[in-house]
Write an enzyme that holds these catalytic residues in place. Structure first.
Site, PDB file in Angstrom:
ATOM      1  CD  GLN A 268      -7.549  31.038  51.700  1.00 26.50           C
ATOM      2  OE1 GLN A 268      -7.591  31.207  52.914  1.00 26.50           O
ATOM      3  NE2 GLN A 268      -8.479  30.370  51.055  1.00 26.50           N
TER       4      GLN A 268
ATOM      5  CB  SER B  57     -21.834  43.521  69.924  1.00 24.89           C
ATOM      6  OG  SER B  57     -22.870  43.821  69.003  1.00 24.89           O
TER       7      SER B  57
ATOM      8  CG  ASN C 136     -13.994  41.499  43.765  1.00 24.29           C
ATOM      9  OD1 ASN C 136     -15.185  41.538  43.467  1.00 24.29           O
ATOM     10  ND2 ASN C 136     -13.578  41.464  45.024  1.00 24.29           N
TER      11      ASN C 136
ATOM     12  CB  THR D 233      -0.428  46.553  47.192  1.00 22.72           C
ATOM     13  OG1 THR D 233      -0.863  45.593  48.164  1.00 22.72           O
ATOM     14  CG2 THR D 233      -0.591  45.945  45.803  1.00 22.72           C
TER      15      THR D 233
ATOM     16  N   GLY E 287      -7.249  46.101  46.237  1.00 22.96           N
ATOM     17  CA  GLY E 287      -6.154  45.239  45.816  1.00 22.96           C
ATOM     18  C   GLY E 287      -6.507  44.407  44.592  1.00 22.96           C
ATOM     19  CG  ASP E 288      -9.603  41.562  44.784  1.00 22.44           C
ATOM     20  OD1 ASP E 288      -8.557  40.945  45.070  1.00 22.44           O
ATOM     21  OD2 ASP E 288     -10.674  41.409  45.402  1.00 22.44           O
TER      22      ASP E 288
END
Length: 326
Positions: free
Chosen positions: A169, A32, A48, A219, A252-253
């Protein structure tokens, strides 16, 4: 522009995650982290990228699935030039949620609840083409896996040029699915880790990946961007230096948005990569993936400082004088 549409819940941990790990106990992790702050922002890879393209004067068509809590978010995107008329609204589920904690070394631990995104596979691209006309480039971004496969196959069947951006993904997708998403793409975007994972899972060599795509953009965070094409010299572009503290979520977007916009303007691969790098740096200097703006004059000044006057002169005619950046 197909991809996820989500709200981001972003937290900052003042230490480092690695300090909390106990050697020999990684199979029984129970951790935690007491975080400094929590902010909520609009996000999702598809939204984005569409936001960034809107800032650059394009009118991207966003394709994805959302819940009935999307009203305010939709108004925000519309105000920034994004066409949301092809977004599917779920009657049962909330818009997807991304929860991410970033430590002092910019490492991240994140969770994603798909929610309405699971219904993205109900969307077909042909009605989008009928509504807006020719689809110049279909971006298949991270989304519901079934939807990603369906969108990619529909692009092949209907002859739409597409960009493969499997992103997160790749971590769980098997080799067969990844091969399906990548083969025949006009553009492939990965970071360095994703590039290695893609090759490992598909069994393809670096050269075999290049043989199956038009352009491969990798990237590399602070090390900039690499662009490769079969039979051509590799292009290396620096990361535009930051002038403020960095929050990497969404960089990145933003880079992809800048790259695609510049290619739509008709600029070269090198120039498009430079635009992407500049947009990415603007994005990571604020908290939240859609909180940055691109004021024309300051953007050009910074772009010229990084890439030179000739590069800036090529980009300048395409940058909008737009209230979207106010």
């Amino acid at each position: 522009m197909t991809g996820s549409i989500a709200t981001d819940h972003l937290m900052t941990f003042p230490g480092t995650f690695t300090e909390q790990f106990v050697e020999g106990q990684m199979e029984n992790v129970s951790l935690s982290f007491l975080v400094d702050d929590l902010v909520q922002h609009r996000g999702g890879a598809g939204a984005n990228m569409a936001y960034g393209m809107g800032l650059l004067g394009l009118t991207p068509v966003l394709v994805g699935a959302v819940g009935n809590d999307f009203d305010d978010y939709e108004a925000w995107l519309n105000r920034h030039g994004v066409d949301t008329a092809s977004v599917h609204w779920s009657e049962l589920k909330h818009t997807a949620r991304f929860t991410c904690t970033t430590d002092s070394a910019n490492n991240q631990i994140a969770s994603f609840y798909s929610g309405a995104m699971a219904e993205a596979s109900m969307i077909e691209l042909a009605p989008v083409e009928k509504r807006v006309g020719t689809l110049d480039l279909v971006i298949v971004g991270p989304n519901d896996p079934t939807a990603m496969v369906q969108h990619t196959q529909e692009c092949r069947d209907r002859g739409y040029a597409f960009m493969a951006d499997p992103s997160q993904q790749l971590a769980w997708a098997d080799g067969e699915m990844i091969r399906t998403l990548v083969d025949g793409a006009e553009l492939l975007f990965t970071n360095e880790y994703e590039a290695a994972l893609l090759k490992q899972k598909t069994g393809w060599s670096h050269a075999e990946v290049l043989d199956r795509v038009g352009t491969w953009v990798t990237t590399r965070a602070a090390n900039g961007v690499r662009v490769e094409r079969v039979g051509e010299e590799t292009i290396e572009v620096i990361a535009v230096p930051e002038t403020r503290p960095v929050e990497p979520t969404g960089g990145g977007d933003a880079l992809r948005a800048g790259f695609v916009a510049a290619r739509q303007w008709g600029l070269s691969l090198e120039r498009a990569t430079q635009v992407g790098s500049a947009v990415a740096t603007a994005a990571v200097e604020v908290v939240g993936t859609q909180e940055y703006s691109l004021p024309r004059e300051s953007f050009l000044q910074r772009f010229e400082a990084a890439f030179g006057a000739e590069a800036a002169a090529e980009v300048a005619p395409h940058l909008p004088h737009s209230p979207r950046n106010a």
